[in-house]
Scaffold this motif. Structure first.
Motif, PDB file in Angstrom:
ATOM      1  N   LYS A  83      28.528  44.970  11.848  1.00  0.00           N
ATOM      2  CA  LYS A  83      27.957  43.872  12.424  1.00  0.00           C
ATOM      3  C   LYS A  83      27.287  43.834  13.646  1.00  0.00           C
ATOM      4  O   LYS A  83      27.955  44.905  14.642  1.00  0.00           O
ATOM      5  N   GLU A  89      33.977  43.138  17.954  1.00  0.00           N
ATOM      6  CA  GLU A  89      33.215  42.439  16.734  1.00  0.00           C
ATOM      7  C   GLU A  89      32.084  43.381  16.038  1.00  0.00           C
ATOM      8  O   GLU A  89      31.976  43.172  15.040  1.00  0.00           O
ATOM      9  N   GLN A  92      33.177  45.213  13.074  1.00  0.00           N
ATOM     10  CA  GLN A  92      33.518  44.615  11.620  1.00  0.00           C
ATOM     11  C   GLN A  92      32.458  45.058  10.692  1.00  0.00           C
ATOM     12  O   GLN A  92      31.084  45.200  11.049  1.00  0.00           O
TER      13      GLN A  92
END
Length: 225
Positions: A83, A89, A92
């Motif tokens: 991502k 994050e 991910q």
């Protein structure tokens, strides 16, 4: 000196909260509309890469440097990818050319990817399952630095490592153009499999892309819509 703060109570407090929520919703809607317009206005274009020293090839299946992988993450796509977000994050794994992360089958040794529709490469060619099969073959044909480590668990990889030029990955990567699916069979379960096909070495390029280092000329890249 005393300071008094007026706080609405009961029904008035509820109305105040509702008004604030509606205002926030309106602002969010406008932001989304603005972003959509911005994306449409800036779709496509040319990315110019300048460097003060040589950093290796622009071929996503060959270059294994962190600085170029940052570029490849923006310019190339695989079935999956990491991502594009900040901090943790960014670790991910999300679908890219595939519609979703598939469920493992055959005791964790088989994955069936459904390709997204309407995706074309930068040269105008529409993405097909055959392009995905050819791309995984190219990893071995071009002797990618991770062909014998990241991708040696794919059925047929041993033969490809022994004779890269003749790589077919027979029984390992199977494409169905009519159904728009790609089936990948592993010799054994691999908990890191999604991560391995999310890195730039598993970028998807058109079938027919030469199995030689692209060097300064970039390979055509998918352009997800």
């Amino acid at each position: 000196m005393l300071n008094f703060t007026h706080r609405p109570t009961g029904r008035r407090a509820g109305l105040a909260l509702l008004a604030a929520a509606l205002l926030g919703h309106t602002s969010l809607a406008h932001a989304q509309e603005d972003r959509a317009a911005l994306m449409e206005a800036h779709r496509g274009g040319t990315l110019v890469l300048s460097a003060v020293a040589a950093a290796g090839t622009i071929d996503p299946m060959v270059n294994y440097t962190a600085q170029f992988w940052q570029v490849f993450q923006m310019t190339y796509d695989g079935l999956l990818k990491f991502k594009q977000a900040s901090r943790t994050e960014g670790f991910q794994i999300v679908p890219s050319l595939a519609e979703a992360l598939p469920e493992a089958e055959n005791d964790g040794k088989t994955y069936v990817f459904k390709l997204r529709k309407g995706i074309k490469f930068s040269n105008g060619k529409e993405l097909t399952a055959s392009d995905v099969v050819a791309s995984f073959q190219r990893i071995f044909k071009i002797s990618s630095p991770t062909s014998g480590s990241f991708y040696n668990g794919i059925v047929g990889a041993d033969a490809c490592i022994a004779a890269p030029a003749d790589c077919t990955l027979e029984g390992g990567v199977i494409g169905d153009d009519a159904a728009g699916t790609v089936t990948i069979n592993l010799t054994q379960p691999d908990a890191e499999f999604f991560a391995k096909i999310a890195v730039p070495h598993a970028s998807i390029v058109p079938a027919g892309t030469p199995a030689t280092d692209a060097a300064p000329v970039p390979c055509p890249a998918p352009a997800p819509t």
